[in-house]
Scaffold this motif. Structure first.
Motif, PDB file in Angstrom:
ATOM      1  N   SER A  16      58.070  49.014  30.571  1.00 58.82           N
ATOM      2  CA  SER A  16      57.730  48.176  31.724  1.00 58.82           C
ATOM      3  C   SER A  16      58.943  47.859  32.591  1.00 58.82           C
ATOM      4  CB  SER A  16      57.096  46.867  31.238  1.00 58.82           C
ATOM      5  OG  SER A  16      58.038  46.129  30.478  1.00 58.82           O
ATOM      6  N   SER A  17      60.165  48.005  32.037  1.00 56.16           N
ATOM      7  CA  SER A  17      61.360  47.602  32.778  1.00 56.16           C
ATOM      8  C   SER A  17      62.131  48.772  33.352  1.00 56.16           C
ATOM      9  CB  SER A  17      62.280  46.783  31.862  1.00 56.16           C
ATOM     10  OG  SER A  17      62.662  47.567  30.745  1.00 56.16           O
ATOM     11  N   LEU A  18      61.909  49.982  32.876  1.00 54.47           N
ATOM     12  CA  LEU A  18      62.622  51.144  33.373  1.00 54.47           C
ATOM     13  C   LEU A  18      61.652  52.081  34.073  1.00 54.47           C
ATOM     14  CD1 LEU A  18      64.864  51.829  30.249  1.00 54.47           C
ATOM     15  CD2 LEU A  18      65.509  50.650  32.336  1.00 54.47           C
ATOM     16  N   TYR A  19      62.022  52.550  35.254  1.00 49.86           N
ATOM     17  CA  TYR A  19      61.082  53.275  36.094  1.00 49.86           C
ATOM     18  C   TYR A  19      61.175  54.779  35.944  1.00 49.86           C
ATOM     19  CZ  TYR A  19      65.266  53.938  38.946  1.00 49.86           C
ATOM     20  OH  TYR A  19      66.510  54.261  39.369  1.00 49.86           O
ATOM     21  N   ALA A  20      62.174  55.286  35.249  1.00 49.64           N
ATOM     22  CA  ALA A  20      62.402  56.731  35.239  1.00 49.64           C
ATOM     23  C   ALA A  20      62.042  57.366  33.917  1.00 49.64           C
ATOM     24  CB  ALA A  20      63.873  57.007  35.578  1.00 49.64           C
ATOM     25  N   ILE A  21      61.061  56.866  33.234  1.00 50.07           N
ATOM     26  CA  ILE A  21      60.732  57.361  31.897  1.00 50.07           C
ATOM     27  C   ILE A  21      60.139  58.764  31.963  1.00 50.07           C
ATOM     28  CG2 ILE A  21      59.312  57.009  29.853  1.00 50.07           C
ATOM     29  CD1 ILE A  21      59.426  54.054  30.356  1.00 50.07           C
ATOM     30  N   GLU A  22      60.694  59.642  31.142  1.00 48.17           N
ATOM     31  CA  GLU A  22      60.129  60.969  30.919  1.00 48.17           C
ATOM     32  C   GLU A  22      59.809  61.085  29.434  1.00 48.17           C
ATOM     33  OE1 GLU A  22      62.849  63.911  32.238  1.00 48.17           O
ATOM     34  OE2 GLU A  22      62.823  63.263  34.340  1.00 48.17           O
ATOM     35  N   PHE A  23      58.763  61.824  29.111  1.00 45.42           N
ATOM     36  CA  PHE A  23      58.446  61.995  27.699  1.00 45.42           C
ATOM     37  C   PHE A  23      57.939  63.405  27.438  1.00 45.42           C
ATOM     38  CE2 PHE A  23      54.529  60.532  29.632  1.00 45.42           C
ATOM     39  CZ  PHE A  23      53.554  61.341  29.047  1.00 45.42           C
ATOM     40  N   LYS A  24      58.088  63.819  26.178  1.00 48.81           N
ATOM     41  CA  LYS A  24      57.657  65.140  25.753  1.00 48.81           C
ATOM     42  C   LYS A  24      56.953  65.019  24.415  1.00 48.81           C
ATOM     43  CE  LYS A  24      59.396  69.719  24.433  1.00 48.81           C
ATOM     44  NZ  LYS A  24      60.608  70.575  24.243  1.00 48.81           N
ATOM     45  N   ALA A  25      55.763  65.578  24.334  1.00 50.03           N
ATOM     46  CA  ALA A  25      54.988  65.551  23.090  1.00 50.03           C
ATOM     47  C   ALA A  25      55.146  66.870  22.348  1.00 50.03           C
ATOM     48  CB  ALA A  25      53.515  65.289  23.398  1.00 50.03           C
ATOM     49  N   SER A  26      55.204  66.788  21.027  1.00 50.83           N
ATOM     50  CA  SER A  26      55.303  67.983  20.189  1.00 50.83           C
ATOM     51  C   SER A  26      54.686  67.690  18.831  1.00 50.83           C
ATOM     52  CB  SER A  26      56.768  68.411  20.028  1.00 50.83           C
ATOM     53  OG  SER A  26      57.525  67.394  19.392  1.00 50.83           O
ATOM     54  N   GLY A  27      54.564  68.719  18.018  1.00 49.00           N
ATOM     55  CA  GLY A  27      53.997  68.542  16.687  1.00 49.00           C
ATOM     56  C   GLY A  27      53.914  69.852  15.943  1.00 49.00           C
ATOM     57  N   ASN A 391      60.255  84.532  11.819  1.00 45.83           N
ATOM     58  CA  ASN A 391      59.757  83.833  13.007  1.00 45.83           C
ATOM     59  C   ASN A 391      58.870  84.792  13.798  1.00 45.83           C
ATOM     60  OD1 ASN A 391      61.242  81.348  12.618  1.00 45.83           O
ATOM     61  ND2 ASN A 391      63.076  82.492  13.195  1.00 45.83           N
ATOM     62  N   ILE A 392      57.577  84.694  13.597  1.00 44.04           N
ATOM     63  CA  ILE A 392      56.635  85.618  14.232  1.00 44.04           C
ATOM     64  C   ILE A 392      56.702  85.487  15.745  1.00 44.04           C
ATOM     65  CG2 ILE A 392      54.204  86.242  14.445  1.00 44.04           C
ATOM     66  CD1 ILE A 392      53.828  85.264  11.566  1.00 44.04           C
ATOM     67  N   ASN A 393      56.706  84.262  16.242  1.00 40.66           N
ATOM     68  CA  ASN A 393      56.895  83.975  17.665  1.00 40.66           C
ATOM     69  C   ASN A 393      57.433  82.553  17.761  1.00 40.66           C
ATOM     70  OD1 ASN A 393      54.563  82.219  17.555  1.00 40.66           O
ATOM     71  ND2 ASN A 393      53.285  84.053  17.741  1.00 40.66           N
ATOM     72  N   LYS A 394      57.474  81.998  18.968  1.00 39.24           N
ATOM     73  CA  LYS A 394      58.053  80.668  19.134  1.00 39.24           C
ATOM     74  C   LYS A 394      57.211  79.573  18.482  1.00 39.24           C
ATOM     75  CE  LYS A 394      55.924  79.673  23.629  1.00 39.24           C
ATOM     76  NZ  LYS A 394      56.187  79.293  25.043  1.00 39.24           N
ATOM     77  N   ASN A 395      55.977  79.888  18.117  1.00 39.25           N
ATOM     78  CA  ASN A 395      55.089  78.885  17.529  1.00 39.25           C
ATOM     79  C   ASN A 395      54.891  79.033  16.026  1.00 39.25           C
ATOM     80  OD1 ASN A 395      53.590  79.587  20.484  1.00 39.25           O
ATOM     81  ND2 ASN A 395      54.058  77.436  20.066  1.00 39.25           N
ATOM     82  N   ALA A 447      57.627  80.672  -7.110  1.00 45.47           N
ATOM     83  CA  ALA A 447      57.619  81.197  -5.742  1.00 45.47           C
ATOM     84  C   ALA A 447      57.167  80.094  -4.795  1.00 45.47           C
ATOM     85  CB  ALA A 447      56.693  82.409  -5.629  1.00 45.47           C
ATOM     86  N   PHE A 448      57.734  80.092  -3.584  1.00 47.10           N
ATOM     87  CA  PHE A 448      57.333  79.195  -2.504  1.00 47.10           C
ATOM     88  C   PHE A 448      56.751  80.029  -1.363  1.00 47.10           C
ATOM     89  CE2 PHE A 448      60.758  75.620  -3.082  1.00 47.10           C
ATOM     90  CZ  PHE A 448      60.167  75.263  -4.284  1.00 47.10           C
ATOM     91  N   VAL A 449      55.788  79.465  -0.645  1.00 48.31           N
ATOM     92  CA  VAL A 449      55.371  80.008   0.633  1.00 48.31           C
ATOM     93  C   VAL A 449      55.080  78.835   1.566  1.00 48.31           C
ATOM     94  CG1 VAL A 449      52.933  80.206  -0.028  1.00 48.31           C
ATOM     95  CG2 VAL A 449      53.841  81.592   1.852  1.00 48.31           C
ATOM     96  N   GLN A 450      55.583  78.926   2.775  1.00 48.87           N
ATOM     97  CA  GLN A 450      55.331  77.886   3.777  1.00 48.87           C
ATOM     98  C   GLN A 450      55.027  78.536   5.112  1.00 48.87           C
ATOM     99  OE1 GLN A 450      57.674  74.148   3.896  1.00 48.87           O
ATOM    100  NE2 GLN A 450      58.310  74.811   5.908  1.00 48.87           N
ATOM    101  N   VAL A 451      53.920  78.149   5.729  1.00 48.04           N
ATOM    102  CA  VAL A 451      53.507  78.652   7.032  1.00 48.04           C
ATOM    103  C   VAL A 451      53.478  77.473   7.998  1.00 48.04           C
ATOM    104  CG1 VAL A 451      51.740  79.856   8.339  1.00 48.04           C
ATOM    105  CG2 VAL A 451      52.125  80.445   5.927  1.00 48.04           C
ATOM    106  N   THR A 452      54.179  77.603   9.132  1.00 47.90           N
ATOM    107  CA  THR A 452      54.302  76.527  10.107  1.00 47.90           C
ATOM    108  C   THR A 452      53.825  76.966  11.476  1.00 47.90           C
ATOM    109  OG1 THR A 452      56.238  75.679   8.916  1.00 47.90           O
ATOM    110  CG2 THR A 452      55.878  74.875  11.161  1.00 47.90           C
ATOM    111  N   TYR A 453      52.985  76.148  12.093  1.00 49.52           N
ATOM    112  CA  TYR A 453      52.584  76.367  13.493  1.00 49.52           C
ATOM    113  C   TYR A 453      53.067  75.176  14.294  1.00 49.52           C
ATOM    114  CZ  TYR A 453      49.880  76.706  17.763  1.00 49.52           C
ATOM    115  OH  TYR A 453      49.514  76.780  19.099  1.00 49.52           O
ATOM    116  N   LYS A 454      53.956  75.406  15.270  1.00 46.87           N
ATOM    117  CA  LYS A 454      54.503  74.358  16.105  1.00 46.87           C
ATOM    118  C   LYS A 454      53.868  74.374  17.487  1.00 46.87           C
ATOM    119  CE  LYS A 454      59.034  74.188  13.856  1.00 46.87           C
ATOM    120  NZ  LYS A 454      60.512  74.279  14.050  1.00 46.87           N
ATOM    121  N   PHE A 455      53.674  73.201  18.039  1.00 49.69           N
ATOM    122  CA  PHE A 455      53.111  73.108  19.401  1.00 49.69           C
ATOM    123  C   PHE A 455      53.821  72.015  20.189  1.00 49.69           C
ATOM    124  CE2 PHE A 455      50.551  70.575  16.502  1.00 49.69           C
ATOM    125  CZ  PHE A 455      50.487  69.333  17.123  1.00 49.69           C
TER     126      PHE A 455
END
Length: 455
Positions: A16-27, A391-395, A447-455
């Motif tokens: 409420s006090s700063l006017y230049a807020i930028e934000f980025k969502a990810s997960g 890394n299959i792709n960026k996601n 053995a370990f296996v981990q699959v990650t999808y980023k957005f």
């Protein structure tokens, strides 16, 4: 929960006090599974335990904020923050029916009394963690920079891994760095490990926090030196010395580079802490640790080795909730959930560990292999882990690990979920399990296996 609402209100006030807020969502959305190759039933009387086999899923959502205008940033100021949480849980546990012993029938999906999964208690004992809730301010003037960070955030402390709840100050002037760190809680927010914020070292009902002061200097020649200290006023004061030399500070994957790192620490245990039994030995008045790590880089290849040794029970109170001295090349949580929650014997009293490693980066695919031998009073270990990252792709990315590992537990000790007991207790530990009358070799390959999808 009340503190969480207070912190959220702080973000709202800033908004409420700063006017230049930028934000980025990810997960992200992630699947993890461990497959233990030894799935024999528990034999409580003979100290025989399987290697856990289980799987989990989780999802994370995070919003990162930038509160200042471009003009303010051009003048050397930065004010950022983040809110992030992860939710998930165990989706299968192949070991939950491996025994009818009530000792291992109290935990499932992170809740007591809901089933019989020991791995849920060892790895995923919480289904939601608010891991990020912080503000960070940075000011830069010429060669000087100062930053402060407060709240919940990813820890960069060498001997306090995971997420921290506290604050830090960081000052830089050319090669000089002065860093202060205070933590009043630790958490995990990963698919393999999920713990809500807790106090890793506490006597009684008061937690005085874990603190560190680390001055360091980086020379243009590639030499680095840092005499620093970690302390917890209820357990230990641990002076340390880190020295390293990098032959090519501008190495970016072409040519040759050598990195030599030495860390020495000498923790002194405070009255309460020195009487504690940790890893089946008393902590004692003090101990020492020496770590030597040598890595060579040639184009896209890396290879080298290292040595890690404890004199006394040096890791009784520091070195198990984060330990940079063990090196970045191997994971020391690869035992079984039935024994110290999968912690290696490399941190136990008078333990000696030597290792060699080799790896390479081939664009989207990278890999590394390591050979490790550990010798200690309690047990011996041999392990060869192979990691492959794609890394299959960026996601989308995949991590696969297969590790051959065997542990030989020595006569007079036992496998169990306790971190210590008095050796003079008798023929049994305090939980009723009998001590071994002869050495016992058990397979801990997995053995370990981990699959990650980023957005």
């Amino acid at each position: 929960m009340k503190n969480n609402f207070k912190n959220l209100a702080l973000f709202a006030l800033l908004g409420s006090s700063l006017y230049a807020i930028e934000f980025k969502a990810s997960g992200d959305v992630e699947f993890f599974s461990k497959v233990g190759f030894n799935q024999k039933r528990v034999n409580f009387e003979q100290n025989l335990y399987p290697t856990d086999t289980w799987g989990a899923v989780s999802a994370a959502a995070q919003i990162d904020f930038d509160f200042l205008s471009q003009e303010q940033k051009d003048n050397g100021h930065s004010l950022t923050g983040s809110i992030g949480g992860r939710a998930g849980g165990v989706i299968f546990d192949a070991m939950k029916d491996i025994t009818l012993d009530s000792k291992f029938q109290n935990y499932f999906f992170g809740k007591e009394g809901g089933g019989n999964s020991i791995v849920a208690n060892a790895y995923i004992n919480q289904n939601f963690v608010l891991y990020n809730l912080y503000l960070e301010y940075i000011i830069k003037k010429g060669d000087h920079s100062f930053s402060t960070k407060v709240g919940r955030y990813r820890s960069k402390a060498q001997f306090h891994s995971g997420y921290t709840q506290g604050f830090e100050f960081d000052y830089n002037y050319k090669g000089l760095n002065l860093w202060w760190f205070s933590s009043y809680g630790r958490a995990f927010a990963y698919t393999q490990w999920m713990y809500d914020f807790y106090q890793p070292k506490m006597h009684g009902n008061t937690y005085y926090g874990t603190h560190a002061f680390k001055p360091s200097y980086s020379f243009d020649s590639g030499f680095y030196i840092s005499p620093f200290i970690y302390f917890n006023t209820d357990f230990y004061v641990a002076p340390m010395l880190e020295m390293s030399y990098t032959s090519n500070k501008n190495f970016k994957g072409e040519g040759f580079n050598s990195i030599t790192k030495v860390i020495f620490m000498a923790p002194f245990h405070i009255a309460n802490g020195l009487k504690d039994w940790r890893y089946m030995h008393q902590a004692g008045k003090n101990g020492q640790t020496i770590s030597i790590d040598q890595e060579f880089n040639y184009n896209n290849w890396k290879f080298g080795g290292g040595w890690y040794q404890n004199f006394g029970n040096a890791n009784a109170h520091i070195g198990t909730y984060g330990n940079a001295a063990l090196g970045a090349h191997w994971d020391f949580w690869t035992n079984t959930a039935y024994d110290w929650g999968a912690l290696t014997n490399a941190i136990s009293k008078d333990a000696k560990t030597g290792y060699l490693f080799l790896g390479a980066n081939h664009g989207k695919v990278s890999w590394d292999i390591l050979g490790r031998i550990t010798r200690s009073i309690r047990a011996d270990e041999e392990a060869i882990p192979l990691n492959i990252y794609y890394n299959i792709n960026k996601n989308v990315s995949i991590w696969f690990k297969v590790e051959w590992q065997q542990v030989t537990l020595h006569k007079g000790f036992l496998v169990g979920d306790k971190t210590g007991y008095e050796l003079g207790y008798g023929t049994h530990g305090p939980d009723g399990a009998p001590k071994l009358t002869k050495n016992s070799k058990q397979d801990r390959s997995h053995a370990f296996v981990q699959v990650t999808y980023k957005f």
